[in-house]
Design an enzyme around this catalytic site. Structure first.
Site, short mmCIF file in Angstrom:
data_model
loop_
_atom_site.label_atom_id
_atom_site.label_comp_id
_atom_site.label_asym_id
_atom_site.label_seq_id
_atom_site.Cartn_x
_atom_site.Cartn_y
_atom_site.Cartn_z
N CYS A 199 46.37 60.44 35.03
CA CYS A 199 46.35 61.05 34.08
C CYS A 199 45.18 61.84 33.53
O CYS A 199 45.08 62.85 33.18
CB CYS A 199 47.23 60.40 32.78
SG CYS A 199 49.09 60.25 32.97
N HIS A 200 44.23 60.87 33.44
CA HIS A 200 42.88 61.18 32.94
C HIS A 200 41.91 60.49 33.71
O HIS A 200 40.64 60.65 33.22
CB HIS A 200 42.74 60.61 31.13
CG HIS A 200 43.69 61.21 30.68
ND1 HIS A 200 45.07 60.52 30.22
CD2 HIS A 200 44.16 62.64 30.11
CE1 HIS A 200 45.74 61.07 29.45
NE2 HIS A 200 45.34 62.25 29.38
N GLY A 201 42.18 60.17 34.91
CA GLY A 201 41.18 59.64 35.74
C GLY A 201 40.59 58.14 35.49
O GLY A 201 39.43 57.92 35.98
#
Lengths: 426, 219, 280
Positions: free
Chosen positions: B183-185
């Site tokens: 999703c956001h690393g």
């Protein structure tokens, strides 16, 4: 008819609010300073009892809704989960189910009080009609609520009553299919009944607000049926006099309510509703909840389906015309000895119809139901119009204060008011 | 404004309306006056006697007692309404789950469901254990030694919910071969600790206990 | 009328009502008629305002269900309720062991297959048949699930019995119609030559043949293994299964009623004080 101007805001914050939304002075005028006749008896506490029950049903209903599933395959077991697994679930369910019965018990007393004391007469016609509307909404809400547990009686009661709509000429069948959302009572019916059952109580709240507003325009009726003349002499402020009296009334009512919840929670219900709905198997006796029994008896008394439905609905609709059916100039039955007799006969007729509604529709029960149905309609259409024109009434006191003094007159040395003769008790 | 809603008393009765002020004002719900209030008319002697001879303390006690009992009642009514929202018996019965881990081969991550969420059970290889232990854990964004996160080094059990915004990270992914949240690393290591990315905390370790060598009870 | 006089009349009326009702109740017990008699009222440990379940009786009743009734009848309650307070109150270990003796369908597993596994306390008692149609095919009529059976059965009380059933008098507060009915059914197979004839069952033709005989189930606590005893025990167990919160309900009820009596009394005197200087 309220003491709006008595409210004096003390603090700056209250003054600020009052200038923008005078809700505090409104509340004060309506429920603190509001002049209430001195001579009200305990039958007048049922308005507050009903308000309490409405709130109780809404609160218990909302928390039950947190756990209930309105799907025909899951509804019955979701109610069982409430009874067994949810913390205090058994108490909330019994409170809500028995609360409906208590709500109707209180509303019948409230209505009979209105009939006895002539509370429906001018200038309270709109107040009365709003009450009839509330009663109809209560019946719709109660009917749909009973379907939700999806027991045998839920299903078959819904089937019988929704089938009545097919009696309407030409469009009856289409209306019924539309109502069902299918070709019989099934999941779509359950879902829409749930949505409406959740909605209608809030509609009832709105109509109750109108009902109390209409009441406050002309003030309470009272057991002597004379209007308020002098607020000082005839009335007391609502708080603390009526508030405390209502609180005591509510406490006594709660004793009865809790008796049902904790000791006989299934007394008013039907055992068949603990069996999951089975569209393939009809219970031996289909019986509605007790508060619908008189109307059920009227429905079954007429051998024709359409006219039975018309009779049942008109038995309720007739109530709305009461202010005009009763021709008497005297309001309260206290001063109408002949009416009093017919009133109690009417009560017996209502109870009798209720008993017959629970009995199977055969044998002597059929004739009895027909006679009592006739008596029910005769009370409104024959007795009330004729009686007002012909009856002998007792002299009515001139003011509430006179009535109160006359009542305590035997103990006090103060002479009774000139207009009131010593009253025969009751 | 109020006159629009309520029938206003006609002018000749305004005198009486003012009487309503005092009549009502004297009866407002403040601490009751010791003697009887302003009365509009004379009443019988016996009622007068009752009103003027009662002591304020006795009347106050009654009001206080009633108020206190009513308050207790209100609290007793409110409590079940709040309690019914707590997890019910069936939810509590599923609050813990037993998992048979005997069949999980080394190197594999198994995902099971616990309290409605995924839980990763990782049978760590020697290499994964070594890389988890040999880290300078004090410099990590959420400092925690590997020993504080496992009971047996070869079994890592963590809740499979990214501590950033709740997505489920992918196993055997990311720079440390731990987990990687798409999703956001966010990047987690083989101990489930956050290394890179926006997640603030390490993957949560649920309470668990080994019932046997091959059976673990979570929750 | 003076308050004391009113209270005096009220007291006399209550006394009269109690006296009348106890006499009338006896007369009203003769409900039903010769061809379709009503079941007799039994005494139950859980009846009345202070009734509670008898833990040992519930355990015996469960044994009867497990060994006899469960062959045909389902019991749709979770195993874990057997260890809850207010019921048979087995220990959690006993319940865990009991649950494990049952096989429960579960799945799918990671291979996508449904599988059988031993039961856990959170599972429900498995149904003896997959659906009512299979039960009817096997037995002739589908045996009802027993989880609510004791609340789903009643018999006609008639007037005036049904009035007294609601009142707080000896013999009133009657909520045990179900257990009385079940007890009556179990003891009602009075025709030795007709196994499907039952005295209490409406219409007398019952699909279930006589399910219980004396001595059929062993009791470990020395209770006599007679048929009436079995009927008593299993009916009590079934009422617990239908109404597991009864003990708590009556306990809380006593406190609530007491509280309300106190509150009503306080409010009564508050009202009197508030109205004391008003002629009314």
């Amino acid at each position: 008819m309220h003491g709006l101007s008595t409210f004096e805001p003390k603090s700056g914050a209250v003054k600020w609010l009052e200038a923008r939304l005078p809700i505090l002075s409104f509340m004060h005028g309506s429920f603190v300073a509001y002049p209430t006749p001195k001579n009200l008896n305990y039958w007048w506490t049922f308005g507050a009892i009903l308000s309490f029950m409405l709130i109780a049903q809404i609160v218990t209903g909302v928390v039950l809704a947190m756990h209930y599933t309105p799907d025909s395959t899951l509804a019955f077991s979701s109610v069982e989960k409430i009874m067994r697994d949810v913390n205090w679930g058994w108490m909330l369910r019994y409170a809500h189910g028995n609360g409906a019965s208590m709500f109707f018990f209180a509303v019948y007393i409230h209505m009979f009080r209105g009939i006895y004391y002539g509370s429906y007469k001018a200038p309270r016609e709109v107040l009365w009609i709003l009450g009839v509307i509330i009663f109809l909404l209560m019946m719709a809400t109660g009917f749909m609520g009973y379907v939700l547990p999806w027991g045998q009686m839920s299903f078959w009661g819904a089937t019988v009553i929704t089938n009545l709509f097919s009696a309407v000429p030409w469009v009856g069948d289409d209306i019924t299919v539309w109502l069902w959302g299918g070709y019989s009572v099934d999941n779509p019916t359950l879902n829409r009944f749930y949505a409406l059952h959740y909605l209608l109580p809030f509609v009832i709240v709105a109509v109750v607000a109108l009902h109390v507003w209409a009441l406050h325009v002309c003030g309470q009726n009272n057991p002597d049926g004379v209007e308020i003349q002098d607020v000082e002499k005839d009335c007391v402020p609502f708080t603390p006099h009526a508030t405390m009296k209502d609180a005591f009334g509510i406490a006594c009512f709660l004793l009865l309510y809790c008796w049902f919840i904790f000791y006989i929670p299934n007394y008013l219900g039907d055992a068949d509703n603990y069996i999951q709905a089975n569209p393939m198997k009809t219970p031996p006796h289909i019986v509605p909840e007790w508060y619908f029994l008189p109307y059920y008896a009227i429905l079954r008394a007429i051998p024709n389906k359409l006219f039975g439905v018309i009779a049942m609905f008109s038995s309720i609709a007739l109530l709305a015309f009461l202010p005009w059916l009763d021709t008497s100039k005297v309001r309260s039955a206290k001063y109408r000895p002949t009416f009093k007799i017919f009133f109690w006969l009417f009560v017996v007729c209502g109870v009798g119809l209720g008993y017959l509604g629970a009995m199977p529709a055969d044998g002597g029960y059929v004739l009895a139901a027909r006679i009592l149905t006739l008596a029910y309609f005769a009370f409104f259409l024959v007795v009330l119009p004729m009686l007002g024109l012909r009856e002998q009434t007792l002299p009515v006191p001139a003011t509430i204060a006179d009535a109160v003094l006359a009542k305590s007159g035997s103990a006090s040395s103060v002479a009774a008011g000139a207009a009131s003769a010593p009253q025969t008790k009751g | 404004m109020a006159g629009l809603i309520f029938r206003r008393a006609p002018p000749e009765e305004s005198g009486q309306a003012r009487n309503v002020n005092t009549f009502a004002g004297s009866r407002r719900s403040e601490p009751p006056a010791p003697q009887g209030s302003v009365r509009a008319e004379p009443i019988g002697d016996e009622h007068l006697a009752t009103a003027t001879t009662v002591e304020p303390t006795r009347r106050d006690f009654l009001y206080i007692a009633t108020g206190a009992v009513a308050a207790v009642g209100a609290a007793a009514v409110v409590w079940p309404l709040i309690s019914q929202m707590s997890p019910d018996a069936s939810t509590l019965a599923l609050a813990s789950t037993e998992v048979d881990i005997g069949a999980i081969p080394e190197g594999q991550i198994v995902t099971i469901k616990w309290r409605g969420k995924p839980v990763f059970i990782r049978h760590r290889t020697a290499q994964e254990i070594a890389s988890a232990e040999k880290t300078d854990w004090e410099t990590l964004p959420d400092p925690q030694p590997d020993s504080a996160r496992v009971q047996k080094p070869q079994w890592l059990i963590v809740v499979g919910v990214c501590t950033h915004l709740g997505c489920i990270p992918l196993g055997h992914a990311g720079e440390y071969d731990g987990w990687f949240c798409p999703c956001h690393g966010s990047v987690y290591d083989t101990s489930g600790r956050i290394r890179k990315g926006p997640a603030p905390r390490n993957l949560l370790v649920p309470g668990y206990a080994f019932l046997t060598d091959t059976k673990v009870k979570i929750g | 009328m003076a308050l004391t006089k009113k209270l005096g009349f009220a007291a006399a009326a209550m006394f009269g009502a109690v006296a009348f009702s106890t006499i009338a109740l006896r007369a009203a017990e003769e409900g039903g008629h010769a061809e379709q008699p009503n079941p007799d009222r039994q005494s139950w440990s859980f009846s009345g305002p202070f009734g509670t379940y008898d833990q040992a009786q519930l355990q015996r009743g469960f044994k009867i269900y497990k060994e006899v009734c469960s062959n045909c009848h389902g019991l749709n309650i979770p195993f874990r309720t057997l260890s809850q307070p207010g019921g048979p109150s087995f220990t959690e270990e006993q319940v865990k062991t009991l649950a494990a003796t049952y096989t429960v369908h579960d799945g799918p597993n990671l291979a996508g297959d449904m599988f059988d596994r031993p039961g856990r306390p959170s599972d429900y008692f498995p149904q003896p048949f997959p659906n009512p149609e299979a039960a009817a095919a096997a037995l002739g009529a589908p045996p009802p699930d027993m989880s609510l059976l004791a609340k789903a059965r009643k018999y006609e009380r008639g007037f005036p019995a049904f009035v007294f059933d609601a009142l707080p008098i000896p013999g009133g507060m009657y909520q045990e119609l179900g257990p009385d009915y079940i007890y009556g059914i179990l003891n009602g197979y009075t025709k030795a030559d007709d196994p499907n004839w039952n005295l209490i069952f409406p219409g007398h033709k019952i699909a279930m043949g006589k399910p219980l005989e004396a001595g059929q189930v062993e009791y470990t606590d020395g209770t006599p293994t007679t048929l009436p005893q079995y009927a008593k025990d299993v009916s009590s167990f079934l009422y617990w299964a239908a109404e597991p919160t009864l003990d708590q309900r009556k306990r809380v009820g006593a406190r609530v009623m007491l509280f309300l009596i106190v509150l009503a009394t306080l409010l009564f005197y508050t009202k009197k004080k508030v109205w004391s200087d008003v002629v009314h």
